[in-house]
Design a protein around this motif. Structure first.
Motif, PDB file in Angstrom:
ATOM      1  N   TRP A   1       1.026  -1.359  -0.187  1.00 17.72           N
ATOM      2  CA  TRP A   1      -0.048  -0.166   0.133  1.00 17.72           C
ATOM      3  C   TRP A   1       0.736   1.249   0.002  1.00 17.72           C
ATOM      4  O   TRP A   1       0.367   2.471  -0.411  1.00 17.72           O
TER       5      TRP A   1
ATOM      6  N   CYS B   1      -3.417   1.624   7.598  1.00 12.84           N
ATOM      7  CA  CYS B   1      -3.692  -0.068   7.407  1.00 12.84           C
ATOM      8  C   CYS B   1      -3.885  -0.678   8.692  1.00 12.84           C
ATOM      9  O   CYS B   1      -4.664  -1.626   8.666  1.00 12.84           O
TER      10      CYS B   1
ATOM     11  N   ASN C   1      -6.022  -3.598   7.190  1.00 19.34           N
ATOM     12  CA  ASN C   1      -5.476  -3.816   5.903  1.00 19.34           C
ATOM     13  C   ASN C   1      -6.657  -4.385   5.018  1.00 19.34           C
ATOM     14  O   ASN C   1      -6.599  -5.168   3.849  1.00 19.34           O
TER      15      ASN C   1
END
Length: 376
Positions: A226, A250, A255
């Motif tokens: 990410w 996250c 996540n």
């Protein structure tokens, strides 16, 4: 200009990140004629992954057909949706009247609307019934078309767990398997978001689709995948975010792909040009994320019994097993030991929780944040 963060819908390549190994594996399956099964919670990016692979194969000898059968409530609803998708996505507007469909349509009075605008979509209505076609004829159509074209066709079916809800579902599954397993020019990618039903369809030895193809359990996209994606999307709009704050996003949503995109979008929209994401922005951004989803969560818990709500309280409180223990049953008022299995199954059936290694976990990480705020 592309939108910086997209959630709630399938994403394009600009908003697609990670899934390198899954992409490689699925693409190899499509090219090799291997059936694929994708299982994950909702909004983890199954459709985006399939579409990502389909785009990569657009100029190859592999043709792809995609359909969503969430609205197909009966076996023949499914056959109609399948036939329309195959006809529309493997033939040009003119070819719909020609060889590819001629034999199949001969017993029907199809309505095919060809719009004057070349960019508009062709409308097709077939009206397939048991009086016009057997299931085997419909299911074999894609193989016949693929063979005529001398190309491989991959049929991608979203929300495939609907098959498990049909009347006489085991017989329906057996019919599908008995035809599809003999196809050489066609293969299938089957995916759905209700893990307990998909698991029953494909992991139960007594079910027709057991070991039907390559099974991919989608995992969460790691934080490392990410970082560059989120940071570059902020930079593209003249705003900034640090690796530390990407990690914070996250961690907050565990996540969960759709929520990573959503929370990133909220933070981006709160920043002025040249601004940077800081920790003090997070509480209000998280509150907005929770608030946006509150109506959905209220709808999910509304039918629950008091005991079912109590089991949710236990799981959200960090109790993932041992519900039969007297201490746990007493602390959370779960009733008798015989009641626990019913509570567990009810929450799994509603997709609120999932079982992993004999432990129960909440499916949705933002639901946990909301539930803690409202009920703990």
């Amino acid at each position: 200009m592309e939108k910086s963060f997209v959630y709630g819908i399938a994403v394009t390549d600009y908003n697609f990140t990670g899934r390198v190994e899954e992409t490689r594996r699925l693409k190899a399956n499509f090219e090799g004629g291997i059936n694929s099964i994708l299982i994950s919670p909702r909004r983890w990016g199954k459709t985006s992954l399939v579409n990502h692979v389909r785009r990569q194969l657009a100029d190859s000898n592999v043709m792809t057909v995609q359909l969503d059968i969430f609205g197909c409530k009966t076996e023949y609803d499914f056959y109609n949706a399948l036939a329309v998708a195959v006809l529309k996505q493997t033939a040009s507007k003119v070819q719909l009247w020609m060889d590819e469909a001629r034999d199949f349509l001969s017993r029907l009075t199809p309505r095919i609307g060809i719009p004057l605008d070349p960019l508009s979509e062709v409308s097709v209505s077939l009206g397939i019934t048991p009086d016009t076609h057997t299931p085997e004829e419909v299911l074999d159509m894609v193989e016949v078309i693929a063979k005529r074209k001398n190309r491989h066709i991959v049929v991608c079916i979203d929300e495939f767990q609907q098959i498990g809800e049909y009347e006489n579902t085991k017989e329906v599954q057996a019919r599908l398997r008995s035809v599809w397993q003999h196809h050489h020019y066609a293969s299938y990618c089957l995916y759905g978001s209700k893990r307990h039903i998909m698991s029953k369809l494909f992991l139960n030895r007594s079910m027709p689709f057991y070991q039907f193809g390559d099974l991919l359990w989608l995992q969460k996209i790691p934080t490392e995948d990410w970082k560059d994606y989120i940071m570059s999307h902020f930079e593209a709009t003249g705003r900034h975010i640090s690796e530390q704050m990407v990690k914070r996003i996250c961690e907050t949503v565990d996540n969960y792909p759709s929520y990573v995109q959503h929370l990133s979008s909220i933070l981006l929209n709160r920043l002025p040009q040249g601004g940077s994401v800081t920790e003090d922005l997070m509480p209000s951004a998280i509150a907005e994320l929770i608030s946006t989803n509150e109506a959905l969560y209220m709808q999910q818990i509304e039918p629950l019994s008091g005991y079912q709500m109590n089991l949710l309280r236990a799981i959200v409180s960090g109790i993932h097993s041992g519900y039969n223990e007297k201490r746990v049953r007493s602390q959370f008022d779960l009733g008798s030991p015989s009641n626990i299995v019913r509570l567990r199954n009810a929450l799994i059936e509603r997709d609120l929780v999932f079982s992993e290694m004999s432990q129960l976990y909440i499916t949705d990480p933002v639901f946990i944040l909301w539930f803690r705020k409202r009920f703990l």
